[in-house]
Design an enzyme around this catalytic site. Structure first.
Site, PDB file in Angstrom:
ATOM      1  CG  LEU A 252       5.713  -5.061  -5.715  1.00  0.00           C
ATOM      2  CD1 LEU A 252       5.732  -6.138  -6.787  1.00  0.00           C
ATOM      3  CD2 LEU A 252       5.311  -5.651  -4.361  1.00  0.00           C
TER       4      LEU A 252
ATOM      5  N   GLY B   3       0.797  -1.215   0.000  1.00  0.00           N
ATOM      6  CA  GLY B   3       0.000   0.000   0.000  1.00  0.00           C
ATOM      7  C   GLY B   3       0.827   1.260   0.000  1.00  0.00           C
TER       8      GLY B   3
ATOM      9  CG  HIS C 147      49.241  -4.454  -5.615  1.00  0.00           C
ATOM     10  ND1 HIS C 147      49.200  -3.254  -4.934  1.00  0.00           N
ATOM     11  CD2 HIS C 147      50.040  -4.257  -6.702  1.00  0.00           C
ATOM     12  CE1 HIS C 147      49.939  -2.374  -5.579  1.00  0.00           C
ATOM     13  NE2 HIS C 147      50.469  -2.959  -6.655  1.00  0.00           N
TER      14      HIS C 147
END
Length: 465
Positions: free
Chosen positions: A41, A37, A444
């Protein structure tokens, strides 16, 4: 005519806590209904928070990069003076949101979760009425998961509307404001204020505290403050905002003097509060902890089989906390023995530069003599130099117990350090000691080498400093 549904699990709220709980419930074979509500989503984070704000921040950084290349250029790169059509940027951002919305929709469908769009109001702890476009639905559940999230705090003398906006509206402007005043120097206000400064707006920040990001220690916030100062952001610390009218925001300075700031838009970001009103929480009989719903280490409320997750449950109000709680509750309902008891929940400020904090910081251990603290500057890291991330005072800091060298906290400030947050949290969650981090061969060249070197320094033998 009112439709009636009965389900094993009813979830109210489709944010990161609610939809994740729904997916996990579905995976575990639990009959689940999710009522959406709010923002859609994904909730605040996906629709009007974390994701869209990071998209705008990314676009702003790209614009700044091109701007630096204009004129005399940078790194041997020259370019024409850039321009931005913010409406197109916002459309791009909206496309990302839609893509993620569709992804969440598909995941819920795959998990066989029934999604109902509408506003729910509880009549009692296990029954709610949902007003939908097709009429009302009454839902009764054995278990209820409350995941209603939070909303921006509105100041009574600066109500949202017109040119006074919350972070939601600030992410959908159709043009860069000439002059933007940000009320609130927390992470939301600074993230957006910095983004709009990169896009060319004149920005002023009004913060009631004596410094920005007052929940973080000064060493972490100093590089951000330096960026703001170097980029001409007008700072009013220890100041209080007043009313807005005729394109001017009234404030009282630290010295108590009245001042008017010109503003095309005023962005109010003074915090968020749990969304507890308007859906019948008062009818559920759950205990409260101040403004939040009181929960235990299972995310259980005082009402049997009523659970709460996410911002509704208190600080830290972070999306990843809600998601983790949602998974825990789903598994408990399915009969698993689970607890929500994290060692740390790392937090990131996507400012310029970024800030990461996991576990204890200097403010938490002030006055203690049983803690080792070591700092390693990014200026001594090759990767940082190679990507122009070594000149802003960034560093990684570790805190550990003197007795057993167990890590207590890790913080960082610098460009791109958000990507180190999961490594920090992982080491703390696993109970790592300094020797664990020191013994890991770090790749690295990466920024993560600073975590390695800070741990070595805490042990008394850093290599590159």
């Amino acid at each position: 005519m009112t439709q009636t549904l009965k389900t094993k699990v009813l979830i109210i709220g489709a944010g990161t806590g609610g939809y994740v709980a729904g997916i996990r419930c579905g995976q575990l074979g639990l009959d689940t209904v999710l009522v959406d509500g709010g923002d859609g989503l994904g909730g605040t984070c996906l629709n009007v928070g974390c994701i869209p704000s990071k998209a705008i921040i990314h676009a702003a950084s790209k614009f700044e990069t091109v701007s630096k290349a204009a004129g005399e250029g940078t790194l041997g790169i020259t370019a024409s003076e850039p321009a931005i059509d913010l409406s197109k940027t916002v459309a791009w951002k909206d496309g990302i949101v839609r893509k993620l919305n569709n992804g969440v929709t598909a995941l819920l469908k795959k998990a066989k979760v029934k999604v109902i769009k509408g506003w729910a109001t509880f009549e009692d702890a296990k029954t709610c009425r949902v007003e939908t476009a097709d009429g009302p639905i009454t839902i009764t559940a054995e278990h209820v998961i409350l995941a209603t999230g939070s909303e921006p705090v509105e100041l009574p003398f600066l109500p949202f509307g017109g040119d006074v906006v919350s972070s939601t509206e600030a992410l959908s402007l159709d043009a860069v404001p000439g002059k933007l005043v940000v009320v609130g120097g927390g992470y939301i206000g600074l993230e957006l204020g910095i983004a709009y400064r990169k896009l060319g707006a004149q920005v002023a920040i009004v913060e009631m505290a004596e410094r920005i990001l007052p929940l973080y220690d000064k060493a972490l916030t100093d590089p951000v403050m330096k960026w703001l100062t170097d980029h001409g952001v007008e700072m009013h610390l220890g100041a209080r905002a007043g009313g807005f009218g005729d394109g001017k925001l009234s404030i009282n300075t630290k010295e108590g003097e009245p001042l008017s700031l010109d503003a095309d838009k005023v962005l109010v970001t003074v915090g968020r509060r749990p969304r507890t009103a308007g859906w019948g929480l008062e009818n559920m009989g759950v205990a409260m902890a101040g403004p939040f719903v009181k929960t235990d280490d299972r995310c259980a409320t005082s009402m049997r089989n009523v659970w709460a997750v996410g911002d509704l449950t208190g600080e830290p109000m972070l999306a990843h906390k809600g998601s983790a709680q949602g998974e825990v509750v789903a598994e408990i309902i399915a009969g698993h023995d689970k607890r929500f008891d994290p060692v740390t929940i790392a937090a990131v400020c996507f400012t310029e530069p970024e800030i990461v904090s996991a576990g204890l910081g200097p403010l938490d251990v002030a006055g203690r003599d049983d803690v080792i603290t070591a700092v390693f500057p990014l200026a001594a890291i090759g990767r940082a130099l190679a990507i122009e991330a070594a000149e802003d005072g960034g560093f990684v800091r570790v805190l550990a117990s003197k007795d057993d060298h167990r890590l207590l906290g890790v913080q960082a400030v610098g460009q791109h350090v958000a990507e180190l947050s999961n490594s920090f949290a992982q080491m703390l969650e696993m109970g790592a000691v300094l020797e664990d981090v020191a013994g890991i061969i770090h790749v690295h060249p990466t920024l993560g080498e600073a975590f390695h070197e800070a741990s070595l320094r805490a042990l008394g033998h850093a290599i590159h400093i």
